[in-house]
Write an enzyme that holds these catalytic residues in place. Structure first.
Site, mmCIF file in Angstrom:
data_model
loop_
_atom_site.group_PDB
_atom_site.id
_atom_site.type_symbol
_atom_site.label_atom_id
_atom_site.label_comp_id
_atom_site.label_asym_id
_atom_site.label_seq_id
_atom_site.Cartn_x
_atom_site.Cartn_y
_atom_site.Cartn_z
ATOM 1 N N PHE A 195 0.826 -1.204 0.000
ATOM 2 C CA PHE A 195 0.000 0.000 0.000
ATOM 3 C C PHE A 195 0.869 1.266 0.000
ATOM 4 O O PHE A 195 1.811 1.380 0.789
ATOM 5 C CB PHE A 195 -0.930 -0.004 1.221
ATOM 6 C CG PHE A 195 -2.015 1.017 1.123
ATOM 7 C CD1 PHE A 195 -3.172 0.754 0.400
ATOM 8 C CD2 PHE A 195 -1.876 2.266 1.708
ATOM 9 C CE1 PHE A 195 -4.176 1.711 0.283
ATOM 10 C CE2 PHE A 195 -2.863 3.224 1.593
ATOM 11 C CZ PHE A 195 -4.018 2.945 0.875
ATOM 12 N N ASP A 205 1.925 -4.523 8.877
ATOM 13 C CA ASP A 205 0.723 -3.721 8.647
ATOM 14 C C ASP A 205 -0.457 -4.686 8.594
ATOM 15 O O ASP A 205 -0.563 -5.515 7.678
ATOM 16 C CB ASP A 205 0.873 -2.941 7.330
ATOM 17 C CG ASP A 205 -0.310 -2.007 7.064
ATOM 18 O OD1 ASP A 205 -1.408 -2.250 7.611
ATOM 19 O OD2 ASP A 205 -0.138 -1.047 6.283
ATOM 20 N N TYR A 253 -10.881 1.553 10.935
ATOM 21 C CA TYR A 253 -12.090 1.848 10.147
ATOM 22 C C TYR A 253 -12.507 0.733 9.194
ATOM 23 O O TYR A 253 -13.568 0.810 8.611
ATOM 24 C CB TYR A 253 -11.940 3.164 9.368
ATOM 25 C CG TYR A 253 -10.625 3.330 8.624
ATOM 26 C CD1 TYR A 253 -10.405 2.722 7.412
ATOM 27 C CD2 TYR A 253 -9.614 4.126 9.159
ATOM 28 C CE1 TYR A 253 -9.211 2.875 6.749
ATOM 29 C CE2 TYR A 253 -8.407 4.286 8.496
ATOM 30 C CZ TYR A 253 -8.209 3.661 7.292
ATOM 31 O OH TYR A 253 -7.016 3.809 6.646
ATOM 32 N N LYS A 254 -11.655 -0.281 9.032
ATOM 33 C CA LYS A 254 -12.034 -1.360 8.097
ATOM 34 C C LYS A 254 -12.788 -2.443 8.881
ATOM 35 O O LYS A 254 -13.930 -2.250 9.287
ATOM 36 C CB LYS A 254 -10.790 -1.924 7.413
ATOM 37 C CG LYS A 254 -10.037 -0.919 6.548
ATOM 38 C CD LYS A 254 -8.850 -1.600 5.888
ATOM 39 C CE LYS A 254 -7.846 -0.628 5.325
ATOM 40 N NZ LYS A 254 -8.243 -0.022 4.049
ATOM 41 N N ARG A 303 -12.965 -4.121 -6.280
ATOM 42 C CA ARG A 303 -12.628 -4.940 -5.114
ATOM 43 C C ARG A 303 -13.892 -5.200 -4.307
ATOM 44 O O ARG A 303 -14.628 -4.270 -3.982
ATOM 45 C CB ARG A 303 -11.570 -4.235 -4.264
ATOM 46 C CG ARG A 303 -10.992 -5.130 -3.179
ATOM 47 C CD ARG A 303 -9.864 -4.455 -2.432
ATOM 48 N NE ARG A 303 -10.323 -3.276 -1.703
ATOM 49 C CZ ARG A 303 -9.569 -2.557 -0.893
ATOM 50 N NH1 ARG A 303 -8.300 -2.880 -0.719
ATOM 51 N NH2 ARG A 303 -10.037 -1.498 -0.272
HETATM 52 C C1 LIG Z 1 -2.435 -1.729 3.969
HETATM 53 C C2 LIG Z 1 -2.840 -0.327 4.286
HETATM 54 N N1 LIG Z 1 -2.013 0.454 5.012
HETATM 55 C C3 LIG Z 1 -2.362 1.735 5.319
HETATM 56 C C4 LIG Z 1 -3.570 2.274 4.920
HETATM 57 C C5 LIG Z 1 -3.953 3.694 5.222
HETATM 58 O O1 LIG Z 1 -3.325 4.246 6.324
HETATM 59 P P1 LIG Z 1 -3.966 5.512 7.083
HETATM 60 O O2 LIG Z 1 -5.005 4.945 8.019
HETATM 61 O O3 LIG Z 1 -2.844 6.179 7.746
HETATM 62 O O4 LIG Z 1 -4.633 6.368 6.063
HETATM 63 C C6 LIG Z 1 -4.448 1.483 4.177
HETATM 64 C C7 LIG Z 1 -5.746 2.064 3.739
HETATM 65 O O5 LIG Z 1 -6.510 1.519 3.021
HETATM 66 C C8 LIG Z 1 -4.074 0.166 3.855
HETATM 67 O O6 LIG Z 1 -4.892 -0.608 3.141
#
Ligand SMILES: Cc1ncc(COP(=O)(O)O)c(C=O)c1O
Length: 406
Positions: free
Chosen positions: A126, A195, A220-221, A365
């Protein structure tokens, strides 16, 4: 192969997690398959927030920092997230964003491996993960090396201080073997930062048992904490004293209310905190995390995998789309369906109540969170996709791209 309605109904009837859908408020007529970008609204959340606003804030005022436990929310909420990611309670805090937590933990890792200047990550991960590492590398005199997944092992040389990996890939949904990658990194003298944005709440994760050093994940997911919910950060017990993030603030101080002139880190994961916690957002995330009470994550992972596979097999029979076959074995709770006009097709699907998301240029997706998705939803989504594709409806002017789809 298209699953039959009878087959899907039988699967719903036998689903041990079907009761969990009642923990959410989903709009009627919507098939919500966008669980990877924003989880749905937990049913208990509006009242909890209203009580926080009217009672804790309105009545309690400043007293609520102590009386309502606001000051400890990053820690108590972290402890509630911990079992979802296989961590002991004191190793997790809820705070800031994934991006910020990546910076904090990666900076701590580099400082713990002086003489090693390479941050290694997977090339297709990402973007924000790479952006944050680029900024940190510039600041810390380090360098970021990005290689394809298959070359990660060979790239673990004696200059690598940190291996940053996304546990479940945001596009392919491939899942790393956390124990094996952690062991390989450690054997090469490097630390690991995971992550968990697409794993926390979707897959079985065992941070402690699998030897992870650091981890981040978003609220948030799959954790259903609402738009822009706080993230979380994990610090393995063996690093509680040694890890010193380069971004320090008073909430991570050993005694914030002594107002001392100089920084002294709190013990444990608390040192990862920076500024005043956003209490309303924290309470919302608390309600999101509570949707996992009593949920067996092995069952959740197995259900999502089954949903993904049924959907992928059905979509493969439809005209004009190609399906990225779900990886063999473990994989994340989403699948990519490709169409040259993915944005238009997704807009047409959303207009018919089937909400997924899209990633330019050609990827749609679809996410299948186990707590909210019924097997019947797979059938509804496939039938709708079939109708949109065969009617050519997506070509209508009203579906011409106008900014973000979701
Ligand atoms: C793997 C991954 N890392 C990081 C993020 C986003 O990070 P942040 O919450 O700092 O915007 C996402 C967002 O979809 C993601 O899928």
């Amino acid at each position: 192969m298209m699953p039959s309605a009878a087959q899907l109904a039988a699967l719903d009837a036998a689903d041990p997690l079907s009761h969990a859908r009642d923990r959410f408020r989903l709009p009627p007529g919507v098939v919500y398959l966008d669980g990877n970008s924003l989880g749905p609204l937990p049913a208990a959340l509006p009242d909890r927030l209203a009580q926080t606003v009217a009672g804790e804030w309105g009545e309690g005022l400043i007293r609520s920092w102590n009386d309502a436990g606001w000051i400890d929310l990053p820690v108590t909420l972290g402890a509630a997230i911990a079992p979802i990611v296989g961590a002991e309670p004191e190793s997790v805090v809820a705070c800031d964003s994934v991006s910020l937590n990546l910076f904090k933990l990666a900076s701590a890792a580099l400082a713990m491996r002086p003489g090693r200047r390479t941050i290694l990550m997977e090339a297709s991960d990402f973007p924000t993960d790479a952006y944050v590492m680029q900024g940190l590398a510039q600041l810390a005199g380090a360098k970021l090396k990005r290689v394809p997944r298959a070359e990660l092992g060979a790239a673990l040389d004696d200059d690598v201080g940190l291996l940053l990996l996304t546990h479940a890939h945001y596009v392919t949904s491939q899942v790393h073997d956390m124990a094996a990658m952690s062991a390989a990194a450690h054997a090469a003298g490097a630390l690991t930062l995971w992550d968990l944005s697409h794993s926390a709440g979707a897959l079985v994760v065992n941070l402690d048992a699998d030897g992870a050093d650091f981890a981040v994940g978003c609220g948030y997911k799959f954790l259903n904490g609402g738009p822009g919910a706080p993230a979380f950060a994990y610090l393995a017990r063996r690093h509680w004293d040694a890890a010193l993030p380069a971004l320090t603030g008073w909430m991570g101080h050993a005694a914030p209310f002594d107002f001392a002139a100089d920084y002294a880190p709190a013990s444990g994961a608390r040192r990862l905190l920076t500024g005043t916690p956003p209490i309303l957002a924290m309470r919302a995330l608390e309600a999101g995390v509570a949707t996992f009470d009593g949920i067996d994550l092995a069952q959740a992972e197995a259900k999502s995998r089954h949903l993904v596979q049924l959907f992928a097999a059905g979509a493969a029979t439809l005209p004009g789309v190609t399906v990225d076959a779900p990886p063999a074995g473990r994989h994340g709770a989403h699948v990519i369906i490709r169409h040259p006009e993915a944005r238009r097709v997704m807009s047409a699907l959303i207009a018919r109540g089937v909400i997924g998301d899209m990633r330019p240029p050609d990827a749609m997706r679809f996410g299948f969170p186990a707590l909210t998705t019924r097997f019947a939803d797979v059938g509804l989504a496939l039938e709708t996709l079939r109708a949109v594709l065969t009617s050519g409806e997506w070509q209508e002017e009203r579906f011409a791209p106008k900014g973000m789809v979701s």
